[in-house]
Design a protein around this motif. Structure first.
Motif, PDB file in Angstrom:
ATOM      1  N   ARG A 131       6.679   2.682  44.982  1.00 23.62           N
ATOM      2  CA  ARG A 131       6.406   3.497  46.061  1.00 23.62           C
ATOM      3  C   ARG A 131       4.883   4.135  46.525  1.00 23.62           C
ATOM      4  NH1 ARG A 131      10.419   8.026  42.404  1.00 23.62           N
ATOM      5  NH2 ARG A 131      12.079   6.634  42.803  1.00 23.62           N
ATOM      6  N   MET A 133       1.137   4.299  48.602  1.00 23.36           N
ATOM      7  CA  MET A 133       0.734   5.146  49.121  1.00 23.36           C
ATOM      8  C   MET A 133      -1.053   5.231  48.968  1.00 23.36           C
ATOM      9  SD  MET A 133      -1.194   7.199  46.164  1.00 23.36           S
ATOM     10  CE  MET A 133      -1.423   8.615  46.626  1.00 23.36           C
ATOM     11  N   ASP A 159      -5.131  11.682  47.152  1.00 28.41           N
ATOM     12  CA  ASP A 159      -4.476  11.191  46.379  1.00 28.41           C
ATOM     13  C   ASP A 159      -2.879  12.236  46.579  1.00 28.41           C
ATOM     14  OD1 ASP A 159      -5.445   9.075  45.329  1.00 28.41           O
ATOM     15  OD2 ASP A 159      -6.743  10.408  44.120  1.00 28.41           O
ATOM     16  N   ILE A 161       0.854  11.987  47.003  1.00 26.65           N
ATOM     17  CA  ILE A 161       1.556  11.209  47.246  1.00 26.65           C
ATOM     18  C   ILE A 161       2.543  10.793  48.403  1.00 26.65           C
ATOM     19  CG2 ILE A 161       2.248  10.760  44.857  1.00 26.65           C
ATOM     20  CD1 ILE A 161       4.790  12.096  44.559  1.00 26.65           C
ATOM     21  N   CYS A 164       1.971   8.074  53.225  1.00 28.46           N
ATOM     22  CA  CYS A 164       2.637   7.220  52.267  1.00 28.46           C
ATOM     23  C   CYS A 164       3.573   6.985  53.110  1.00 28.46           C
ATOM     24  CB  CYS A 164       3.777   7.205  51.088  1.00 28.46           C
ATOM     25  SG  CYS A 164       5.505   8.806  51.315  1.00 28.46           S
ATOM     26  N   HIS A 186      -2.052   2.892  46.244  1.00 27.17           N
ATOM     27  CA  HIS A 186      -1.688   2.890  44.864  1.00 27.17           C
ATOM     28  C   HIS A 186       0.064   2.209  44.942  1.00 27.17           C
ATOM     29  CE1 HIS A 186      -4.319   6.719  43.513  1.00 27.17           C
ATOM     30  NE2 HIS A 186      -4.777   5.615  44.150  1.00 27.17           N
ATOM     31  N   ALA A 188       2.035   3.319  42.697  1.00 25.88           N
ATOM     32  CA  ALA A 188       2.545   4.434  42.468  1.00 25.88           C
ATOM     33  C   ALA A 188       2.014   5.122  41.633  1.00 25.88           C
ATOM     34  CB  ALA A 188       4.154   4.404  41.290  1.00 25.88           C
ATOM     35  N   HIS A 191       2.633  12.700  40.080  1.00 26.27           N
ATOM     36  CA  HIS A 191       1.695  14.140  39.655  1.00 26.27           C
ATOM     37  C   HIS A 191       0.606  14.694  39.141  1.00 26.27           C
ATOM     38  CE1 HIS A 191       4.401  15.801  43.651  1.00 26.27           C
ATOM     39  NE2 HIS A 191       5.100  15.058  43.122  1.00 26.27           N
ATOM     40  N   GLU A 193      -2.396  12.882  38.741  1.00 27.98           N
ATOM     41  CA  GLU A 193      -3.154  11.454  38.826  1.00 27.98           C
ATOM     42  C   GLU A 193      -3.960  12.027  37.160  1.00 27.98           C
ATOM     43  OE1 GLU A 193      -5.748   7.877  41.171  1.00 27.98           O
ATOM     44  OE2 GLU A 193      -6.511  10.165  41.540  1.00 27.98           O
ATOM     45  N   GLY A 198      -4.259   5.575  39.085  1.00 26.48           N
ATOM     46  CA  GLY A 198      -2.969   5.586  39.926  1.00 26.48           C
ATOM     47  C   GLY A 198      -2.921   4.353  39.764  1.00 26.48           C
ATOM     48  N   SER A 274       2.862  19.520  46.447  1.00 29.94           N
ATOM     49  CA  SER A 274       2.240  18.533  45.611  1.00 29.94           C
ATOM     50  C   SER A 274       1.031  18.021  45.037  1.00 29.94           C
ATOM     51  CB  SER A 274       2.911  17.067  46.863  1.00 29.94           C
ATOM     52  OG  SER A 274       2.515  15.730  45.754  1.00 29.94           O
TER      53      SER A 274
END
Length: 296
Positions: A131, A133, A159, A161, A164, A186, A188, A191, A193, A198, A274
Motif C-alpha cells: 500500500r 504512499m 507521513d 497514509i 497515496c 513507503h 506500507a 498510523h 509511524e 515506514g 489519520s
C-alpha cells in the motif's frame, strides 16, 4: 511523458535550488526518489550511518510549474507509486518516547523485505499488503527553508497514509514556479509511524500536477474519491488536531456552502482522523463526501 531521475538529494524545501524540471499545468510526469535512508540500507547487514549522511528523507526536485504564482495552489494527483528496486527496508534503533516502558536497549533491527505480487514479504510466513504512499511532498516557502524532518503549511514530512495513489494533494504556492519536491516513499506504513521508519523504498511516482489560479489555501489538503482531509502538525497533538479540524470546517464553509457552526456540529458526529508520525504530531482530519449533500 517527462521523467525526473534521482539526482542531487535535497534535504530542505528550498526556493534557492535550480529547478530540475519545468512542466506545464496538467502535465503528467514520472519522478524517481531515493529512500528515507539515502540508499544506505540495501541488505540486513547494512546500517544507517549518520556520520556519512546525518540527514534523512531526501527529496527529488525542485519541479517548476509554469504560471504558478504566490496565492495559487497546486493539485498533485498521485497516479502510481512503484518500487525502483523491488524491495523496501525498515529498522529499529531508538524507542524514543516508548523508552519509559520498553527500555533503551533497542537493537538496530535492519529489516529488508522483497516486494512482489502486491505483497511485502516480511518473513517466510508473514506478508503485508503493498500500500504505497509518499511520506514527503511539499512546496518551497517564501521565508525560511524547512528541512525534511517536520511538516508544515508547505506540506513536507507529513507521513499521512492517504498521500497515496488515487488521491489528490493540494499544496500552497509561495514562490513563482511553486518549487515542488517529493520523496520518502513507503511500501506500507501504519498510523503513527511508530519507529520513525515506514517500509522505506526508492520509488518512481507518476503524478499529474494541475494549477489552481488564485486559489489560496492555508495548508495541505487531501482529496480521495470519497473523503476530504486537512492536515496540521504540532505538539501537543491535541492542538494539531484542533487546527486541522478548524481548517476542514473553513474549507466546507468556503467551497461547499456550509455554515461553519453547522459544520462544526456535523464533524463532531461523523469525522475521523489519520495520524502521521506521532512524535511531531501530524494529523489529518477527514469527512466523507457523502455528508456534503446537506449543507444545512
Amino acid at each position: 511523458m517527462q521523467r525526473l531521475p534521482i539526482g542531487p538529494l535535497y534535504y530542505e524545501y528550498s526556493r534557492h535550488n535550480e529547478p530540475r524540471l519545468r512542466i506545464q499545468p496538467g502535465e503528467t510526469i514520472v519522478v524517481e526518489s531515493e529512500d528515507a535512508f539515502s540508499g544506505q540500507i540495501r541488505t540486513n547487514a547494512d546500517r544507517r550511518d549518520k556520520s556519512i549522511q546525518p540527514k534523512g528523507n531526501p527529496q527529488t526536485g525542485p519541479i517548476w510549474i509554469e504560471g504558478a504564482e504566490p496565492g495559487d495552489s497546486l493539485a498533485v494527483t498521485i497516479r502510481e507509486i512503484k518500487p525502483l528496486i523491488g524491495q523496501c527496508s525498515t529498522r529499529t534503533s531508538d524507542p524514543r518516547q516508548l523508552a519509559e516502558w520498553l527500555g533503551t536497549e533497542c537493537p538496530h533491527g535492519t529489516h529488508v523485505c522483497a516486494i512482489n505480487d502486491g505483497q511485502i514479504h516480511w518473513s517466510d510466513k508473514l506478508t503485508i499488503p503493498y500500500r504505497p504512499m509518499l511520506g514527503c511532498i511539499g512546496t518551497a516557502p517564501d521565508w525560511g527553508v524547512p528541512t525534511t524532518i517536520p511538516a508544515g503549511v508547505h506540506g513536507g514530512n507529513m507521513d499521512i497514509i492517504e498521500v497515496c495513489p488515487g488521491n489528490t494533494i493540494y499544496l500552497p504556492v509561495f514562490v513563482p514556479g511553486g518549487y515542488l519536491y517529493l520523496g520518502d516513499a513507503h511500501a506500507a506504513m501504519g498510523h503513527g509511524e511508530l519507529s520513525a521508519s515506514g517500509l522505506e523504498m526508492p520509488a518512481e511516482s507518476t503524478i499529474t500536477v494541475e494549477l489552481r489560479k488564485g486559489k489560496k489555501i492555508s495548508g495541505p489538503r487531501i482529496e480521495s474519491p470519497t473523503e476530504l482531509m486537512t492536515v496540521a502538525t504540532g505538539c501537543p497533538m491535541e492542538r494539531a488536531t484542533a487546527e486541522a479540524f478548524a481548517k476542514l470546517i473553513l474549507w466546507l464553509e468556503a467551497d461547499y456552502g456550509w455554515d461553519r457552526w453547522r459544520a462544526y456540529d456535523l464533524l463532531t458526529h461523523v469525522a475521523s482522523i489519520s495520524v502521521g508520525y506521532y512524535a511531531i504530531g501530524t494529523v489529518a482530519t477527514k469527512i466523507e463526501k457523502r455528508y456534503l449533500v446537506g449543507n444545512a
